[in-house]
Design an enzyme around this catalytic site. Structure first.
Site, PDB file in Angstrom:
ATOM      1  N   THR A  98      40.357  36.653  36.864  1.00 19.85           N
ATOM      2  CA  THR A  98      40.718  35.478  36.078  1.00 19.85           C
ATOM      3  C   THR A  98      42.225  35.314  36.168  1.00 19.85           C
ATOM      4  OG1 THR A  98      38.864  35.796  34.564  1.00 19.85           O
ATOM      5  CG2 THR A  98      40.663  34.397  33.808  1.00 19.85           C
ATOM      6  N   LYS A 173      36.605  28.917  34.124  1.00 20.93           N
ATOM      7  CA  LYS A 173      36.663  30.225  33.457  1.00 20.93           C
ATOM      8  C   LYS A 173      37.540  30.167  32.209  1.00 20.93           C
ATOM      9  CE  LYS A 173      36.235  34.520  32.431  1.00 20.93           C
ATOM     10  NZ  LYS A 173      36.485  35.670  33.287  1.00 20.93           N
ATOM     11  N   LYS A 241      45.496  38.165  27.853  1.00 16.01           N
ATOM     12  CA  LYS A 241      46.022  37.643  29.113  1.00 16.01           C
ATOM     13  C   LYS A 241      45.356  36.320  29.463  1.00 16.01           C
ATOM     14  CE  LYS A 241      44.146  38.560  32.848  1.00 16.01           C
ATOM     15  NZ  LYS A 241      43.175  37.892  33.754  1.00 16.01           N
TER      16      LYS A 241
END
Length: 294
Positions: A98, A173, A241
């Protein structure tokens, strides 16, 4: 011609079981990991060892990575000893990390200049889905490359969707992380309310999970949160993150995401306690701290 040789770079909580499922599906798998000992279980199952991402790519028709961050992907794809050095023209690179959508687009362009196709294909489903081979995979890139790589993706996932051009998989995502983060908050608030009102939260979960308010988070992470089991299926640090990527992308398009910002702040409470390596279900403790229930 069917793909037979697949490489895998990054054998962490997600990558290791994904690579194992490729072996199980009959692919010849070559692996590399920055910490060499993590390769051992896969080598015992028949995988081949490589000394660098370049060596993985040289041995593979399709090379997959599952690493932590945008700089990691840039390094293993385009840096010294990276995939671009070893991959043959006409081969493909699938990144299941990701990362920022703009990084995915930049890496795809860099590889395309060398005749190497790229799909950004982040995954959802946690360690449970990675082990079971039931991940949801959202893919950006050329449709013809996507079709060619589908047998490889199907060895790792169940729901596989081509979302659009390069970077589109990463955008989807990030949307997933928005929905996942808010579902985590809903789970935590429901548990907090039940506890505060003197109701057994396990009983609450049993019935709420079966109704219209049910979610993957309630069913899978709720019971762990109630038990105080914060072993990571997905770590707080990694979720943070991702949420930072979400908020950066939202700021780029002037898109307000107030709920997502709140979830990130609650995870910051957990990180401030030095618990960033715990699972995301520990968000329950951030609310407990706010309520001063120890």
């Amino acid at each position: 011609m069917a793909i037979e040789r697949v490489g895998f770079v990054g054998l962490g909580i997600m990558g290791a079981p994904m690579a194992a499922n490729l072996l199980k599906a009959g692919f010849h798998v070559t692996v590399w990991n920055r910490t060499p000992s993590r390769m051992d279980p896969l080598l015992e199952r028949g995988a081949a060892r490589a000394g660098s991402p370049a060596e993985v790519a040289a041995a593979s028709e399709v090379t997959i990575s599952c690493v932590t961050s945008s700089p990691d992907v840039e390094a293993i794809a385009l840096g010294p000893g990276g995939i671009a050095e070893g991959a043959a023209p006409g081969s493909a690179y699938i990144d299941c990390s990701t990362i920022a959508p703009q990084t995915a687009r930049a890496v795809a362009a860099g590889l395309a200049s060398r005749g190497i196709a790229m799909l950004d294909a982040p995954v959802s489903g946690g360690d449970v889905g990675a082990r079971a081979g039931t991940l949801a995979i959202m893919v950006g890139g050329d449709p013809a490359v996507f079709e060619r790589c589908l047998p490889v993706l199907r060895a790792m996932g169940k729901t596989i969707v081509h979302a659009g051009p390069a970077g589109a998989g990463q955008v989807v995502k990030l949307c997933n992380q928005v929905a996942g983060g808010l579902n985590l908050l809903a789970m935590a608030e429901a548990i907090s309310l039940a506890r505060g009102a003197g109701v057994d939260p396990a009983k609450m979960l049993e019935v709420v999970s079966a109704g219209a308010a049910g979610s993957w988070m309630l069913s899978n992470l709720g019971p762990r949160a109630i038990r105080g089991d914060y072993a990571p299926g997905f770590m707080v640090d990694l979720m943070q993150k991702d949420l930072h990527l979400v908020l950066d992308e939202a700021a780029r398009g002037h898109t307000p995401l107030p709920g997502t910002a709140l979830v990130s702040q609650l995870f910051q409470v957990i990180q401030a306690q030095g618990r960033g390596a715990e699972g995301t279900q520990s968000i329950v403790d951030a609310l407990r701290r706010l309520a001063s229930r120890d």
